[in-house]
Scaffold this motif. Structure first.
Motif, PDB file in Angstrom:
ATOM      1  N   UNK A 112       1.002  -1.407   0.096  1.00 55.87           N
ATOM      2  CA  UNK A 112       0.065   0.107   0.199  1.00 55.87           C
ATOM      3  C   UNK A 112       0.985   1.327   0.027  1.00 55.87           C
ATOM      4  N   UNK A 113       2.103   1.183  -0.339  1.00 58.04           N
ATOM      5  CA  UNK A 113       3.043   2.572  -0.300  1.00 58.04           C
ATOM      6  C   UNK A 113       2.615   3.374  -1.390  1.00 58.04           C
ATOM      7  N   UNK A 155      -0.226   8.202  -3.812  1.00 56.38           N
ATOM      8  CA  UNK A 155      -1.176   8.615  -4.631  1.00 56.38           C
ATOM      9  C   UNK A 155      -2.432   9.507  -4.056  1.00 56.38           C
ATOM     10  N   UNK A 156      -2.660   9.014  -2.823  1.00 52.12           N
ATOM     11  CA  UNK A 156      -3.672   9.736  -2.057  1.00 52.12           C
ATOM     12  C   UNK A 156      -3.170  10.844  -1.828  1.00 52.12           C
ATOM     13  N   UNK A 194      -7.627   0.553  -4.684  1.00 48.77           N
ATOM     14  CA  UNK A 194      -6.479  -0.417  -4.684  1.00 48.77           C
ATOM     15  C   UNK A 194      -7.042  -1.962  -4.616  1.00 48.77           C
ATOM     16  N   UNK A 195      -6.537  -2.683  -5.769  1.00 51.09           N
ATOM     17  CA  UNK A 195      -6.839  -3.951  -6.044  1.00 51.09           C
ATOM     18  C   UNK A 195      -5.563  -4.955  -5.731  1.00 51.09           C
ATOM     19  N   UNK A 210       2.813  -9.554   4.064  1.00 53.91           N
ATOM     20  CA  UNK A 210       2.482 -10.227   5.315  1.00 53.91           C
ATOM     21  C   UNK A 210       0.928 -10.352   5.577  1.00 53.91           C
ATOM     22  N   UNK A 211       0.514 -11.106   6.474  1.00 52.70           N
ATOM     23  CA  UNK A 211      -0.718 -11.706   6.588  1.00 52.70           C
ATOM     24  C   UNK A 211      -1.586 -10.450   6.749  1.00 52.70           C
ATOM     25  N   UNK A 212      -1.081  -9.308   7.478  1.00 52.24           N
ATOM     26  CA  UNK A 212      -1.681  -8.195   7.903  1.00 52.24           C
ATOM     27  C   UNK A 212      -1.445  -6.798   7.021  1.00 52.24           C
ATOM     28  N   UNK A 213      -0.930  -7.078   5.918  1.00 46.98           N
ATOM     29  CA  UNK A 213      -0.599  -6.094   4.835  1.00 46.98           C
ATOM     30  C   UNK A 213      -1.761  -5.297   4.667  1.00 46.98           C
TER      31      UNK A 213
END
Length: 256
Positions: free
Chosen positions: A82-83, A88-89, A106-107, A135-138
């Motif tokens: 999500x960087x 972009x945001x 984001x997809x 990671x699992x919590x990305x």
């Protein structure tokens, strides 16, 4: 079976790895030693931003400035951590602070490559299902980051971001069906693989307009050759010129 990340599969000089580790140590020390919260954010982030990361910031600022007069959403296909979604945001918040309709969507599978997205050529290169998973919590970390950035936006009471989890070949057409008024101002293709790039591009083109910008992160990357190959199958690049970034070696964009 061990899943590969970018560092394991794509390498990097030992000097670069050592320098990145040193910058990370310094960043954590600066966070600890700076007194004010805003100072921590500015000093630690900017002091340890290397040339490669800064080049991405400058490139995407150029891209966002191209769409300020184009209606539609900003899409990122392939979010991972999500960087870029956060970048972009924030860039749209700076360049058009009161455009509450500029959604950032984001997809991602958030679990690496789907098995059905890999071509035989990509399998032969050594890529496997679930490679490049975060990671699992990305997704949760990316959500928390965007929610924090929203506080600093010009219209902080308006949510402008959304994450869609799953295989983009399934989720993208569903999203478009659920949002019939949505057009695309900017779409970043960062899925690395050919098949999902080709299929997603068809759906995105159906909602694009004159001036829409399409960015292909690995358009000319030797480790991901099928991304550019699939783009050239769908788009006549003798009529629409792929523009190479001056700042990033593999990234190109097309303005429709």
């Amino acid at each position: 079976m061990m899943m590969l990340n970018r560092s394991q599969h794509m390498g990097g000089r030992s000097q670069e790895k050592n320098a990145l580790e040193e910058l990370e140590r310094i960043r954590l020390q600066l966070i600890d030693r700076c007194e004010y919260q805003n100072e921590k954010n500015w000093v630690a982030s900017v002091s340890c931003l290397n040339r490669i990361s800064l080049s991405k910031v400058l490139f995407y600022d150029e891209i966002v400035r191209r769409i300020t007069n184009i209606p539609g959403v900003v899409m990122e296909l392939g979010v991972q951590w999500g960087a870029l979604t956060s970048l972009l945001y924030n860039l749209t918040s700076v360049r058009e602070p009161y455009n509450f309709r500029r959604q950032i969507v984001g997809f991602d599978t958030f679990s690496g490559f789907p098995e059905r997205s890999l071509s035989q050529a990509e399998l032969d290169q050594g890529w496997k299902a679930h490679d490049l998973a975060g990671a699992a919590d990305a997704k949760q970390l990316a959500e928390r980051c965007l929610e924090a950035h929203q506080v600093f936006s010009g219209m902080s009471h308006m949510s402008r971001h959304e994450f869609v989890e799953g295989d983009v070949m399934e989720t993208l057409p569903v999203w478009f069906d659920a949002n019939p008024s949505a057009t695309v101002a900017l779409c970043v293709f960062d899925m690395d693989l050919g098949i999902p790039t080709r299929e997603a591009l068809k759906h995105v083109l159906a909602r694009s307009q004159k001036g829409t910008v399409l960015v292909f992160d690995e358009y000319a990357h030797p480790r991901f050759p099928e991304e550019g190959m699939m783009v050239r199958q769908v788009i006549d690049t003798m009529k629409l010129q792929p523009m190479k970034s001056e700042l990033l070696p593999y990234t190109s964009y097309i303005v429709l």
